[in-house]
Design an enzyme around this catalytic site. Structure first.
Site, PDB file in Angstrom:
ATOM      1  N   LYS A  17       0.840  -1.206   0.000  1.00  0.00           N
ATOM      2  CA  LYS A  17       0.000   0.000   0.000  1.00  0.00           C
ATOM      3  C   LYS A  17       0.871   1.250   0.000  1.00  0.00           C
ATOM      4  O   LYS A  17       0.573   2.237  -0.676  1.00  0.00           O
ATOM      5  CB  LYS A  17      -0.934  -0.007   1.224  1.00  0.00           C
ATOM      6  CG  LYS A  17      -2.067  -1.028   1.094  1.00  0.00           C
ATOM      7  CD  LYS A  17      -2.825  -1.214   2.400  1.00  0.00           C
ATOM      8  CE  LYS A  17      -3.835  -2.359   2.274  1.00  0.00           C
ATOM      9  NZ  LYS A  17      -4.535  -2.652   3.531  1.00  0.00           N
ATOM     10  N   GLN A  50      -4.224  -1.540   9.697  1.00  0.00           N
ATOM     11  CA  GLN A  50      -4.158  -2.844   9.028  1.00  0.00           C
ATOM     12  C   GLN A  50      -4.756  -3.916   9.935  1.00  0.00           C
ATOM     13  O   GLN A  50      -4.392  -4.054  11.097  1.00  0.00           O
ATOM     14  CB  GLN A  50      -2.692  -3.178   8.685  1.00  0.00           C
ATOM     15  CG  GLN A  50      -2.519  -4.465   7.914  1.00  0.00           C
ATOM     16  CD  GLN A  50      -3.195  -4.441   6.533  1.00  0.00           C
ATOM     17  OE1 GLN A  50      -3.102  -3.465   5.795  1.00  0.00           O
ATOM     18  NE2 GLN A  50      -3.916  -5.511   6.195  1.00  0.00           N
ATOM     19  N   ASP A  81     -10.768   3.466   4.426  1.00  0.00           N
ATOM     20  CA  ASP A  81     -11.256   2.099   4.177  1.00  0.00           C
ATOM     21  C   ASP A  81     -12.791   2.072   4.147  1.00  0.00           C
ATOM     22  O   ASP A  81     -13.384   1.082   3.743  1.00  0.00           O
ATOM     23  CB  ASP A  81     -10.776   1.143   5.288  1.00  0.00           C
ATOM     24  CG  ASP A  81      -9.472   0.448   4.902  1.00  0.00           C
ATOM     25  OD1 ASP A  81      -9.229   0.273   3.697  1.00  0.00           O
ATOM     26  OD2 ASP A  81      -8.714   0.068   5.816  1.00  0.00           O
TER      27      ASP A  81
END
Ligand code: NAP
Length: 285
Positions: free
Chosen positions: A54, A98, A121
């Site tokens: 990422k 994460q 997200d």
């Protein structure tokens, strides 16, 4: 006739190129760089790889990424304190924690602690609610990757029967909402492990989307000839990475199909960049 292969890797490259131009414009006009804070707790090897990828993606388009690495024994309070600090930090536009988190930390309060305006997200309940109401700040990355893959390959959804197999909070459920919204206008059926006669339901699909995590689960007899088949699944097998769809067999009947790897995965990654730029635009407007 062989199916059209929906090449997510190539499309992700194209979108990254477009994004790099948009990010450069933003930097020039706002005199600040879109910035993603990535939080990694512990040293799970798969999570480390995901975060590294990422961050590499961010670099490719000119987005700044800051990594916050916390030890595996971090407490809930310590993690919440870091999130609070990142929420307050005007130089941070997006926050990514994460998953999975170590067992001493409850995931829900952590995700709910992220400011909805920085929730790239799109997992925060406020953002899920906004999505349901059709006024999202951000679209969740994997569902948006699927929508973009369809749109950019000129596969219409309006009036089409879409069958989604898998009702997870991160893929199937939000995707069913997005494709049923005005504008996308699909007729959506959301299936799961209790669905009766799944093959018969799947065969109704003009667009069949599969996100269950079972290698080669969808076979040719579950697919209407000419249908578009989107395979979200990622399964590690002795034969390497495979999807939830038996690619070889289903290719004999499908009109279009995504490969695994190289289908939805690269688009999921690129959507995080799209959301980070969107967050920066909102916060700096
Ligand atoms: P998940 O939380 O593991 O949930 C699986 C879903 O599949 C559940 O709704 C479950 O039904 C359903 N299911 C399981 N077995 C089934 C069966 N035999 N028949 C019908 N439905 C069945 O799902 P997820 O997190 O969305 O992950 C799904 C897959 O997508 C995994 O392989 C994951 O690695 C992959 N994934 C890929 C990306 C990407 O970027 N490509 C992103 C996210 C996830 P119940 O609800 O009834 O239990």
């Amino acid at each position: 006739m062989p199916p059209t292969i929906l090449d997510g890797k190539q499309l992700a490259k194209t979108i990254r190129k477009e994004l790099a131009v948009e990010v450069a414009d933003f930097v020039k006009n706002k005199n600040c760089t879109p910035t993603l804070a990535a939080v990694l707790v512990g040293s799970d090897p798969a999570s480390e790889v995901y975060v590294r990828n990422k961050r590499r993606d961010c670099e490719k388009v000119g987005i700044q990424s800051n990594l916050h690495e916390l030890p595996a024994e971090t407490t809930q309070e310590e993690l919440l304190a870091l999130i609070d600090q990142l929420n307050q930090d005007a130089d941070v536009h997006g926050i990514l924690v994460q998953l999975p988190l170590p067992s001493q930390i409850s995931t829900e309060p952590v995700l709910e602690a992220i400011s909805p305006a920085k929730d790239v997200d799109a997992f925060h309940p406020e953002n899920v609610g906004r999505l349901v109401q059709g006024r999202p700040l951000f679209h969740p990355c994997t569902p948006q990757g699927v929508v973009e893959l369809l749109r950019r390959n000129a596969i219409p959804t309006s009036g089409q029967n879409v069958v989604i197999i898998g009702r997870s909070d991160i893929v199937g459920k939000p995707l069913s909402i997005m494709l049923a919204q005005k504008g996308a206008d699909a007729t959506v059926t959301l299936c799961h492990s209790r669905t009766s006669d799944l093959p018969a339901v799947a065969r109704q699909a003009d667009i069949l989307i599969v996100a269950i995590g079972r290698a080669n689960f969808v076979t040719a007899d579950m697919v209407k000839p000419g249908a578009t088949v989107i395979d979200v699944g990622i399964n590690r097998t002795e034969a390497g990475l495979v999807g939830d769809v038996d690619f070889e067999a289903v290719s004999e009947v499908a009109g279009a199909i995504t490969p695994v790897p190289g289908g939805v995965g690269p688009l999921t990654r690129v959507m995080l960049l799209v959301n980070t730029l969107a967050a920066a635009r909102r916060l700096e407007s």
